[in-house]
Design a protein around this motif. Structure first.
Motif, mmCIF file in Angstrom:
data_model
loop_
_atom_site.group_PDB
_atom_site.id
_atom_site.type_symbol
_atom_site.label_atom_id
_atom_site.label_comp_id
_atom_site.label_asym_id
_atom_site.label_seq_id
_atom_site.Cartn_x
_atom_site.Cartn_y
_atom_site.Cartn_z
ATOM 1 N N ALA A 21 -60.418 -7.091 -61.421
ATOM 2 C CA ALA A 21 -60.772 -8.115 -60.566
ATOM 3 C C ALA A 21 -59.785 -9.314 -60.441
ATOM 4 C CB ALA A 21 -62.016 -8.590 -60.722
ATOM 5 N N PRO A 22 -59.378 -9.778 -59.331
ATOM 6 C CA PRO A 22 -58.457 -10.907 -59.306
ATOM 7 C C PRO A 22 -59.186 -12.245 -59.836
ATOM 8 C CG PRO A 22 -59.326 -10.593 -56.962
ATOM 9 C CD PRO A 22 -59.880 -9.433 -57.816
ATOM 10 N N ALA A 23 -58.120 -12.761 -60.383
ATOM 11 C CA ALA A 23 -58.732 -13.957 -61.192
ATOM 12 C C ALA A 23 -58.927 -15.117 -60.104
ATOM 13 C CB ALA A 23 -57.587 -14.784 -62.047
ATOM 14 N N LEU A 24 -60.007 -15.767 -60.246
ATOM 15 C CA LEU A 24 -60.339 -16.710 -59.311
ATOM 16 C C LEU A 24 -60.301 -18.001 -59.790
ATOM 17 C CD1 LEU A 24 -63.970 -14.993 -58.410
ATOM 18 C CD2 LEU A 24 -61.932 -14.775 -56.993
ATOM 19 N N ALA A 25 -60.033 -19.184 -58.776
ATOM 20 C CA ALA A 25 -60.037 -20.394 -59.181
ATOM 21 C C ALA A 25 -61.450 -21.003 -59.500
ATOM 22 C CB ALA A 25 -59.680 -21.156 -57.694
ATOM 23 N N ARG A 26 -61.439 -21.839 -60.449
ATOM 24 C CA ARG A 26 -62.803 -22.452 -60.923
ATOM 25 C C ARG A 26 -62.689 -24.075 -60.635
ATOM 26 N NH1 ARG A 26 -63.816 -20.420 -66.867
ATOM 27 N NH2 ARG A 26 -65.232 -21.973 -66.802
ATOM 28 N N VAL A 27 -64.089 -24.441 -60.081
ATOM 29 C CA VAL A 27 -64.334 -25.903 -60.141
ATOM 30 C C VAL A 27 -64.729 -26.313 -61.489
ATOM 31 C CG1 VAL A 27 -65.726 -27.587 -58.977
ATOM 32 C CG2 VAL A 27 -65.271 -25.420 -57.640
ATOM 33 N N VAL A 39 -56.617 -23.424 -60.698
ATOM 34 C CA VAL A 39 -56.140 -22.008 -60.035
ATOM 35 C C VAL A 39 -55.102 -21.459 -60.758
ATOM 36 C CG1 VAL A 39 -54.783 -21.415 -57.886
ATOM 37 C CG2 VAL A 39 -56.181 -23.555 -58.020
ATOM 38 N N PRO A 40 -55.761 -19.919 -61.018
ATOM 39 C CA PRO A 40 -54.711 -19.078 -61.887
ATOM 40 C C PRO A 40 -53.245 -18.921 -61.346
ATOM 41 C CG PRO A 40 -56.751 -18.257 -61.330
ATOM 42 C CD PRO A 40 -56.930 -19.301 -60.533
ATOM 43 N N GLU A 41 -52.483 -19.049 -62.365
ATOM 44 C CA GLU A 41 -51.028 -18.666 -62.298
ATOM 45 C C GLU A 41 -50.658 -17.633 -63.098
ATOM 46 O OE1 GLU A 41 -48.665 -22.065 -62.094
ATOM 47 O OE2 GLU A 41 -49.498 -22.799 -60.281
ATOM 48 N N VAL A 45 -53.474 -21.846 -65.903
ATOM 49 C CA VAL A 45 -54.057 -22.341 -64.742
ATOM 50 C C VAL A 45 -53.600 -23.416 -64.089
ATOM 51 C CG1 VAL A 45 -56.342 -20.966 -65.004
ATOM 52 C CG2 VAL A 45 -55.837 -23.230 -65.982
ATOM 53 N N ARG A 46 -53.418 -23.930 -62.920
ATOM 54 C CA ARG A 46 -53.005 -24.979 -62.576
ATOM 55 C C ARG A 46 -54.018 -26.117 -62.018
ATOM 56 N NH1 ARG A 46 -47.958 -26.808 -62.686
ATOM 57 N NH2 ARG A 46 -47.118 -24.594 -62.658
ATOM 58 N N PHE A 47 -54.195 -27.152 -62.527
ATOM 59 C CA PHE A 47 -55.307 -28.058 -62.102
ATOM 60 C C PHE A 47 -54.858 -28.905 -61.062
ATOM 61 C CE2 PHE A 47 -57.391 -32.121 -62.283
ATOM 62 C CZ PHE A 47 -58.824 -31.663 -62.624
ATOM 63 N N PHE A 48 -55.851 -29.026 -60.041
ATOM 64 C CA PHE A 48 -55.571 -29.887 -58.825
ATOM 65 C C PHE A 48 -56.773 -30.790 -58.813
ATOM 66 C CE2 PHE A 48 -53.262 -25.840 -57.828
ATOM 67 C CZ PHE A 48 -52.127 -26.471 -57.437
ATOM 68 N N SER A 49 -56.574 -32.070 -58.616
ATOM 69 C CA SER A 49 -57.602 -33.142 -58.819
ATOM 70 C C SER A 49 -58.346 -33.042 -57.502
ATOM 71 C CB SER A 49 -56.916 -34.268 -59.353
ATOM 72 O OG SER A 49 -56.304 -35.031 -58.337
ATOM 73 N N PHE A 62 -52.390 -25.397 -67.707
ATOM 74 C CA PHE A 62 -53.244 -25.193 -68.793
ATOM 75 C C PHE A 62 -53.328 -23.878 -68.957
ATOM 76 C CE2 PHE A 62 -54.673 -29.167 -66.948
ATOM 77 C CZ PHE A 62 -54.469 -30.228 -68.041
ATOM 78 N N ARG A 63 -53.614 -23.456 -70.485
ATOM 79 C CA ARG A 63 -53.769 -22.146 -70.860
ATOM 80 C C ARG A 63 -55.008 -21.592 -70.112
ATOM 81 N NH1 ARG A 63 -53.750 -23.937 -76.385
ATOM 82 N NH2 ARG A 63 -51.582 -24.680 -76.750
ATOM 83 N N ASN A 64 -55.910 -22.205 -69.901
ATOM 84 C CA ASN A 64 -57.156 -21.548 -69.499
ATOM 85 C C ASN A 64 -57.861 -22.805 -68.712
ATOM 86 O OD1 ASN A 64 -58.760 -22.797 -71.693
ATOM 87 N ND2 ASN A 64 -57.926 -21.205 -72.819
ATOM 88 N N PRO A 65 -59.119 -22.268 -68.034
ATOM 89 C CA PRO A 65 -60.018 -23.421 -67.233
ATOM 90 C C PRO A 65 -60.617 -24.100 -68.619
ATOM 91 C CG PRO A 65 -60.471 -21.221 -66.343
ATOM 92 C CD PRO A 65 -59.585 -21.055 -67.627
#
Length: 89
Positions: A21-27, A39-41, A45-49, A62-65
């Motif tokens: 399954a594709p990795a999903l962005a997490r709130v 958002v997975p890269e 994961v890259r954090f967007f405020s 970051f390494r993970n959410p």
């Protein structure tokens, strides 16, 4: 002569047996406040405020959410610095 039991060739290739399954962005929420999204890269994961209170983390990798959520929680603690150090990936 055509055998009626012979399947007709398909124009589409057969489906793969396993497709990850594709990795999903997490709130990322801190209490009832949306801090941002992770958002997975390729390397994490890259954090967007989503709020000015968390702009110091905007664009950080970051390494993970969970690591992104921990950094956001740290910003809400009394006496927290508004410009956090980058967390090594």
């Amino acid at each position: 002569m055509n055998n009626p039991d012979t399947p007709l060739p398909s124009a589409e290739p057969p489906p793969a047996l396993f497709q990850p399954a594709p990795a999903l962005a997490r709130v990322i929420e801190i209490g009832e406040v949306a801090a941002g999204i992770a958002v997975p890269e390729d390397r994490g994961v890259r954090f967007f405020s989503a709020s000015r209170d968390f702009d110091g983390l905007d664009g950080m990798l970051f390494r993970n959410p969970e690591q992104a959520a921990r950094a956001a929680r740290d910003l809400t603690r009394p006496g927290a610095r508004k410009a956090p150090r980058p967390i090594a990936v």
